[in-house]
Scaffold this motif. Structure first.
Motif, PDB file in Angstrom:
ATOM      1  N   TYR A 175      33.846  29.651   3.454  1.00  0.00           N
ATOM      2  CA  TYR A 175      34.614  28.553   2.972  1.00  0.00           C
ATOM      3  C   TYR A 175      33.956  27.270   2.752  1.00  0.00           C
ATOM      4  O   TYR A 175      32.734  27.163   3.075  1.00  0.00           O
ATOM      5  CB  TYR A 175      35.736  28.229   4.327  1.00  0.00           C
ATOM      6  CG  TYR A 175      36.693  29.236   4.459  1.00  0.00           C
ATOM      7  CD1 TYR A 175      37.613  29.776   3.541  1.00  0.00           C
ATOM      8  CD2 TYR A 175      36.782  29.689   5.869  1.00  0.00           C
ATOM      9  CE1 TYR A 175      38.362  30.761   3.909  1.00  0.00           C
ATOM     10  CE2 TYR A 175      37.914  30.840   6.181  1.00  0.00           C
ATOM     11  CZ  TYR A 175      38.544  31.180   5.192  1.00  0.00           C
ATOM     12  OH  TYR A 175      39.528  32.018   5.701  1.00  0.00           O
ATOM     13  N   GLN A 190      41.632  23.204   8.167  1.00  0.00           N
ATOM     14  CA  GLN A 190      42.398  24.319   8.912  1.00  0.00           C
ATOM     15  C   GLN A 190      42.213  24.101  10.438  1.00  0.00           C
ATOM     16  O   GLN A 190      43.417  24.275  11.269  1.00  0.00           O
ATOM     17  CB  GLN A 190      41.487  25.712   8.926  1.00  0.00           C
ATOM     18  CG  GLN A 190      41.615  26.311   7.452  1.00  0.00           C
ATOM     19  CD  GLN A 190      40.785  27.680   7.549  1.00  0.00           C
ATOM     20  OE1 GLN A 190      40.511  28.394   8.469  1.00  0.00           O
ATOM     21  NE2 GLN A 190      40.214  27.978   6.420  1.00  0.00           N
ATOM     22  N   ALA A 242      31.498  27.352   8.200  1.00  0.00           N
ATOM     23  CA  ALA A 242      31.902  27.518   6.754  1.00  0.00           C
ATOM     24  C   ALA A 242      31.098  28.400   6.053  1.00  0.00           C
ATOM     25  O   ALA A 242      31.497  29.131   5.158  1.00  0.00           O
ATOM     26  CB  ALA A 242      31.963  25.993   5.923  1.00  0.00           C
ATOM     27  N   ARG A 261      43.390  33.162   9.837  1.00  0.00           N
ATOM     28  CA  ARG A 261      42.143  32.470   9.328  1.00  0.00           C
ATOM     29  C   ARG A 261      41.925  31.250  10.184  1.00  0.00           C
ATOM     30  O   ARG A 261      40.616  30.849  10.371  1.00  0.00           O
ATOM     31  CB  ARG A 261      42.299  32.251   7.850  1.00  0.00           C
ATOM     32  CG  ARG A 261      43.284  31.040   7.575  1.00  0.00           C
ATOM     33  CD  ARG A 261      43.231  31.121   5.989  1.00  0.00           C
ATOM     34  NE  ARG A 261      44.270  29.998   5.558  1.00  0.00           N
ATOM     35  CZ  ARG A 261      44.376  29.484   4.504  1.00  0.00           C
ATOM     36  NH1 ARG A 261      43.531  29.719   3.432  1.00  0.00           N
ATOM     37  NH2 ARG A 261      45.290  28.461   4.178  1.00  0.00           N
ATOM     38  N   SER A 299      38.497  30.549  12.336  1.00  0.00           N
ATOM     39  CA  SER A 299      37.631  29.372  11.872  1.00  0.00           C
ATOM     40  C   SER A 299      37.227  28.781  13.268  1.00  0.00           C
ATOM     41  O   SER A 299      36.260  28.504  13.506  1.00  0.00           O
ATOM     42  CB  SER A 299      38.147  28.510  10.830  1.00  0.00           C
ATOM     43  OG  SER A 299      38.447  29.094   9.536  1.00  0.00           O
ATOM     44  N   ALA A 311      37.389  22.683   3.863  1.00  0.00           N
ATOM     45  CA  ALA A 311      38.590  23.581   4.176  1.00  0.00           C
ATOM     46  C   ALA A 311      38.625  23.916   5.557  1.00  0.00           C
ATOM     47  O   ALA A 311      39.687  24.275   6.228  1.00  0.00           O
ATOM     48  CB  ALA A 311      38.346  25.011   3.254  1.00  0.00           C
TER      49      ALA A 311
END
Length: 293
Positions: free
Chosen positions: A27, A35, A22, A4, A8, A31
């Motif tokens: 997300y 990440q 996002a 993930r 991202s 977040a």
């Protein structure tokens, strides 16, 4: 390092922002930020330069993007092994031109309805430039367009078919019996044309401008279906790709006008973004489009 986090990272490079990634991935922006921070800490490098609201890849980020693309492709291949034989059900979003949608999509959509009824299909029509921009921002799965042959190291081209663009009229058109008709003669006739953002229309306009001539059509409209109907009724002439008028020519509702001083060949092409996972649904659409080319 988690998949993930890599996804991202790649999505940020596609959208050009943390907030855009996002939104696409579902997300919160915080977040996504966490990440990427964890990813940078694990790699021991900085992946993005942050300049106010703008971001850009560092040299290490550019190197990692090549690795990330390969990792995601390998993950996709592994997932496809698991899903072999399973019913297709994931969404498919295709960007195309109105003329291609009208002429080429009905049998493909019919096949999906009969064999893959759980796949929700969404079609967006726009100009080639707008479609490519949407594809590069991960807003489309596939782009099916008509244009001069186009290439980019950011795209995967999976189909290219030559397509002539031609002047057509009703067999009752008063110049229909002539072996050759020069463009200057046609400019006096009522033209029904697609809007200027269609690339084959733009090529015609640019050619005329190079000769110091302009064409003011009787009607401009995005619907090729309406144009074809009007021309079949001998209410004017038009300039369209062959695939859009093929059936009417075969049925002798329309005929091609031989205009020797302006010939144009373009290409029907299908692309997807290189960083995009090629889903089984995308693969099925590509297979059908190639078969029905």
């Amino acid at each position: 390092m988690e998949i993930r986090q890599i996804q991202s990272f790649v999505t940020i490079t596609q959208t050009g922002s943390f907030s855009g990634a996002a939104q696409l991935l579902g997300y919160s922006q915080s977040a996504i930020t966490v990440q990427i921070r964890l990813l940078e800490e694990e790699l021991g490098v900085r992946l993005f330069d942050r300049m106010g609201k703008k971001i850009g890849l560092t040299s290490q980020g550019k190197r990692f993007l090549l690795c990330a693309d390969e990792i995601l492709k390998q993950v996709q291949m592994a997932g496809e092994l698991k899903n072999t034989g399973e019913e297709l059900k994931d969404p498919l979003h295709i960007g195309t031109l109105t003329s291609i949608c009208f002429s080429k999509f009905p049998p493909i959509l019919q096949y999906f309805r009969e064999h893959h009824p759980r796949v929700p299909i969404r079609i967006t029509t726009a100009s080639p430039g707008e479609l490519i921009d949407m594809m590069e921002h991960n807003q489309l799965d596939l782009v099916y367009l008509l244009d001069r042959s186009r290439y980019s190291d950011r795209w995967e081209k999976v189909m290219e078919v030559p397509e002539p663009v031609m002047f057509v009229a009703s067999p009752r058109f008063h110049l229909a019996g002539q072996k050759e008709i020069y463009l200057e003669q046609l400019l006096k006739e009522p033209f029904l044309l697609t809007e200027r953002n269609e690339n084959y229309r733009r090529e015609l306009d640019q050619f005329l401008e190079s000769r110091g001539v302009t064409l003011t059509p009787f009607l401009e409209i995005s619907s090729t279906e309406f144009i074809i109907r009007m021309v079949c009724e001998n209410r004017g002439i038009t300039y369209l790709p062959y695939f859009a008028v093929e059936n009417n020519i075969e049925e002798k509702n329309l005929m091609v006008l031989n205009v020797p001083d302006f010939k144009l060949q373009m290409y029907r092409q299908i692309f997807y973004y290189k960083n995009k996972w090629k889903t089984p649904e995308m693969e099925e659409f590509i297979r059908l489009a190639r078969e029905l080319r």
